[in-house]
Design an enzyme around this catalytic site. Structure first.
Site, PDB file in Angstrom:
ATOM      1  N   GLU A   1     -27.591  30.360  24.135  1.00 25.49           N
ATOM      2  CA  GLU A   1     -26.147  30.547  24.005  1.00 25.49           C
ATOM      3  C   GLU A   1     -25.662  31.790  24.737  1.00 25.49           C
ATOM      4  O   GLU A   1     -26.241  32.875  24.609  1.00 25.49           O
ATOM      5  CB  GLU A   1     -25.738  30.663  22.531  1.00 25.49           C
ATOM      6  CG  GLU A   1     -24.236  30.873  22.365  1.00 25.49           C
ATOM      7  CD  GLU A   1     -23.746  30.774  20.931  1.00 25.49           C
ATOM      8  OE1 GLU A   1     -22.519  30.919  20.718  1.00 25.49           O
ATOM      9  OE2 GLU A   1     -24.576  30.547  20.030  1.00 25.49           O
TER      10      GLU A   1
ATOM     11  N   SER B   1     -21.692  27.660  11.936  1.00 26.93           N
ATOM     12  CA  SER B   1     -20.306  27.770  12.410  1.00 26.93           C
ATOM     13  C   SER B   1     -19.342  27.095  11.449  1.00 26.93           C
ATOM     14  O   SER B   1     -18.131  27.337  11.513  1.00 26.93           O
ATOM     15  CB  SER B   1     -20.171  27.146  13.808  1.00 26.93           C
ATOM     16  OG  SER B   1     -20.730  25.842  13.841  1.00 26.93           O
TER      17      SER B   1
END
Length: 275
Positions: free
Chosen positions: A189, A52
């Site tokens: 997730e 990320s």
């Protein structure tokens, strides 16, 4: 031996995280820089140098463009800034999908050049064999099921997973295979809450939720989201601060002081020494 010697702090490792299954929830956050890692270290059990970083720090539209060099650079920084928390580095897109041998070589490079304690891979349908290969050769591996950011181009966007029965079954099977292959923990997730609980009960290693369930063995968020550094955050993020607003106010005040010649003032200026 010097009396001023710094106290030795034992850094957490994969067995410590695995041993937390069903116990006190595991606290995890992302980190990409040494100063932030230093701030997070005491409160966190695990710091993830997530891919990320490509979106959060480098302004990329997704994580697909992240490179090994980027992950090594940020992994080194986080290791310098932290002392206690386990540090896990994401393996970027294209670094582990080709073959188990290639994955091992890249994982070994990440660990050697950063000093991190483990790597993380997104557990697609072919990854369990790769995890098994790496673990048997001394690489601690964390898995990742459900919404897989590196698959964004295949999925056509970031969407919650596991709401339909077929997809639910596939994700559960991938989580089981990931744990059975030797992963020391599994990130879940963006899945339906009930599925996250089912996975947590089905596998014998800790689950780390992000947009999943409070019933997971731990939780992780992108630190910059949690701190409110962006004007938009995903549904599953709770903002614990509004640093974006604080920064904007500070910058506006600084600009006004510069324009009005209020900064620098006497306290910020060097004067000749008396005498």
């Amino acid at each position: 031996m010097s009396a001023q010697r710094q106290e030795t702090v034992r850094r957490l490792a994969a067995p410590d995280i695995t041993d937390r299954k069903g116990k006190t929830p595991i606290v995890c956050l992302t980190a990409y820089t040494a100063p932030m890692a230093a701030l997070l270290d005491e409160a966190c059990d695990l710091l993830l140098v997530g891919d990320s970083v490509g979106m959060v720090i480098h302004g990329l539209p997704n994580t697909v463009g992240v490179t090994m060099e980027m992950m090594i650079l940020h992994g080194q920084a986080v290791m310098r800034g932290s002392r206690r928390a386990m540090v896990v580095v994401d393996m970027p897109f294209g670094s582990y999908e080709g073959s188990a041998q290639e994955a091992y070589a890249n994982a070994a490079r990440l660990m050697k050049e950063t000093g991190a304690q483990a790597v993380k891979v997104e557990s697609g349908p072919t990854v369990a064999e790769t995890i098994d290969y790496m673990v048997k050769r001394g690489i601690p591996v964390m898995g990742h099921v459900g919404l897989r950011p590196q698959a964004v181009l295949v999925d056509g966007g970031f969407r919650a997973k596991g709401r339909g029965e077929a997809e639910r079954t596939r994700i559960l099977d991938e989580a089981r295979a990931t744990a059975q292959a030797g992963a020391f923990a599994v990130v879940i997730e963006g899945v339906a809450e009930g599925l996250a609980r089912e996975i947590t009960e089905a596998v014998n290693v800790p689950t780390i939720g992000i947009g999943a369930s409070a019933g997971c063995d731990g939780q992780i968020l992108v630190t910059d989201d949690m701190l409110g550094l962006f004007d938009w955050t995903p549904k599953f993020v709770r903002r614990y601060a509004d640093l974006r607003g604080e920064i904007l106010r500070a910058v506006e005040t600084y600009a006004a002081d510069v324009q009005a010649r209020r900064f620098p003032g006497p306290a910020e200026i060097y004067f000749p020494k008396a005498g």
